[in-house]
Design a protein around this motif. Structure first.
Motif, PDB file in Angstrom:
ATOM      1  N   PRO A 146     -72.293  37.740  97.999  1.00 26.07           N
ATOM      2  CA  PRO A 146     -72.523  38.960  98.778  1.00 26.07           C
ATOM      3  C   PRO A 146     -73.401  38.670  99.995  1.00 26.07           C
ATOM      4  CG  PRO A 146     -73.801  39.008  96.738  1.00 26.07           C
ATOM      5  CD  PRO A 146     -73.002  37.731  96.727  1.00 26.07           C
ATOM      6  N   LEU A 147     -72.920  39.059 101.167  1.00 25.42           N
ATOM      7  CA  LEU A 147     -73.694  38.828 102.375  1.00 25.42           C
ATOM      8  C   LEU A 147     -74.923  39.737 102.431  1.00 25.42           C
ATOM      9  CD1 LEU A 147     -70.964  38.073 105.057  1.00 25.42           C
ATOM     10  CD2 LEU A 147     -72.183  36.530 103.510  1.00 25.42           C
ATOM     11  N   SER A 148     -74.971  40.732 101.557  1.00 21.52           N
ATOM     12  CA  SER A 148     -76.182  41.558 101.461  1.00 21.52           C
ATOM     13  C   SER A 148     -77.373  40.705 101.041  1.00 21.52           C
ATOM     14  CB  SER A 148     -75.974  42.716 100.479  1.00 21.52           C
ATOM     15  OG  SER A 148     -75.656  42.222  99.189  1.00 21.52           O
ATOM     16  N   SER A 169     -75.261  47.046 107.402  1.00 19.17           N
ATOM     17  CA  SER A 169     -74.336  46.627 108.459  1.00 19.17           C
ATOM     18  C   SER A 169     -72.986  46.223 107.864  1.00 19.17           C
ATOM     19  CB  SER A 169     -74.919  45.438 109.218  1.00 19.17           C
ATOM     20  OG  SER A 169     -74.864  44.273 108.422  1.00 19.17           O
ATOM     21  N   ALA A 170     -71.969  46.214 108.727  1.00 23.62           N
ATOM     22  CA  ALA A 170     -70.641  45.786 108.286  1.00 23.62           C
ATOM     23  C   ALA A 170     -70.678  44.342 107.799  1.00 23.62           C
ATOM     24  CB  ALA A 170     -69.635  45.944 109.427  1.00 23.62           C
ATOM     25  N   PHE A 171     -71.481  43.495 108.465  1.00 20.24           N
ATOM     26  CA  PHE A 171     -71.616  42.097 108.043  1.00 20.24           C
ATOM     27  C   PHE A 171     -72.189  42.027 106.631  1.00 20.24           C
ATOM     28  CE2 PHE A 171     -74.226  38.212 107.722  1.00 20.24           C
ATOM     29  CZ  PHE A 171     -73.270  37.247 107.985  1.00 20.24           C
ATOM     30  N   LEU A 185     -70.039  42.894 103.399  1.00 20.83           N
ATOM     31  CA  LEU A 185     -68.983  42.000 102.908  1.00 20.83           C
ATOM     32  C   LEU A 185     -69.456  41.175 101.711  1.00 20.83           C
ATOM     33  CD1 LEU A 185     -67.676  40.627 106.323  1.00 20.83           C
ATOM     34  CD2 LEU A 185     -66.491  42.227 104.810  1.00 20.83           C
ATOM     35  N   THR A 186     -68.549  40.954 100.790  1.00 22.54           N
ATOM     36  CA  THR A 186     -68.781  40.003  99.702  1.00 22.54           C
ATOM     37  C   THR A 186     -67.671  38.965  99.784  1.00 22.54           C
ATOM     38  OG1 THR A 186     -69.870  41.604  98.271  1.00 22.54           O
ATOM     39  CG2 THR A 186     -68.923  39.660  97.206  1.00 22.54           C
ATOM     40  N   LEU A 187     -68.073  37.723  99.951  1.00 20.83           N
ATOM     41  CA  LEU A 187     -67.128  36.620 100.031  1.00 20.83           C
ATOM     42  C   LEU A 187     -67.093  35.917  98.685  1.00 20.83           C
ATOM     43  CD1 LEU A 187     -68.265  35.263 103.509  1.00 20.83           C
ATOM     44  CD2 LEU A 187     -66.616  37.047 103.010  1.00 20.83           C
TER      45      LEU A 187
END
Length: 161
Positions: free
Chosen positions: A18-20, A2-4, A7-9
């Motif tokens: 990483p939101l993964s 997913s796009a969410f 993302l890596t913040l």
């Protein structure tokens, strides 16, 4: 992915976040501030995090200084404040802009044009509930307490409880 989750913040510690790493979990994304009348919500956010983390839930705190300068500290100061005053153990990002021309891609995804729940973030402690697949399941206003029955019910439904 997913796009969410793509993302890596940057975390409060300066390391990649990483939101993964949150794929498959239900996540409550909250823009937070240390000097706001709603700051005591940190305590209830931490309780939610502890209560549901074994079921696949996490809070993600996103410090933001765009509302009356209520998050002026450095990332280190923010982290220390949250740990010492509220025992926060959930992941937190470095400070981000949630509105305006420098709006972070996370908030462009959550609240930008074409988002499921578009519109500017109104104040500190606005909440977005993200499903295990990275889709946005709900948006809750800043005064909505983390233990509000409607929010808790939405979290439990997303977790299949």
């Amino acid at each position: 992915m997913s796009a969410f989750h793509a993302l890596t913040l940057t975390g409060l510690d300066g390391k990649p976040l990483p939101l993964s790493d949150l794929a498959g979990q239900v996540v409550l994304v909250v823009n937070v501030a240390s000097r706001c009348g709603l700051t005591p919500q940190y305590a209830a956010l931490q309780r939610l995090h502890e209560q549901y983390r074994e079921s696949g839930f996490s809070v993600l705190g996103v410090p933001c200084n765009q509302f009356a300068g209520q998050e002026p500290g450095s990332e280190t100061e923010i982290g220390d404040f949250c740990r010492l005053n509220y025992g926060v153990s959930f992941p937190m990002t470095a400070k981000l802009d949630v509105n305006g021309p420098q709006r972070h891609p996370l908030y462009q995804l959550l609240a930008g044009e074409g988002a499921e729940y578009p519109g500017d973030i109104s104040w500190n402690f606005e909440k977005f509930l993200i499903g295990p697949d990275g889709g946005v399941l709900g948006r809750f206003s800043p005064p909505t307490a983390p233990d509000d029955p409607a929010l808790v019910q939405a979290i439990e439904r997303a977790l299949g409880l």
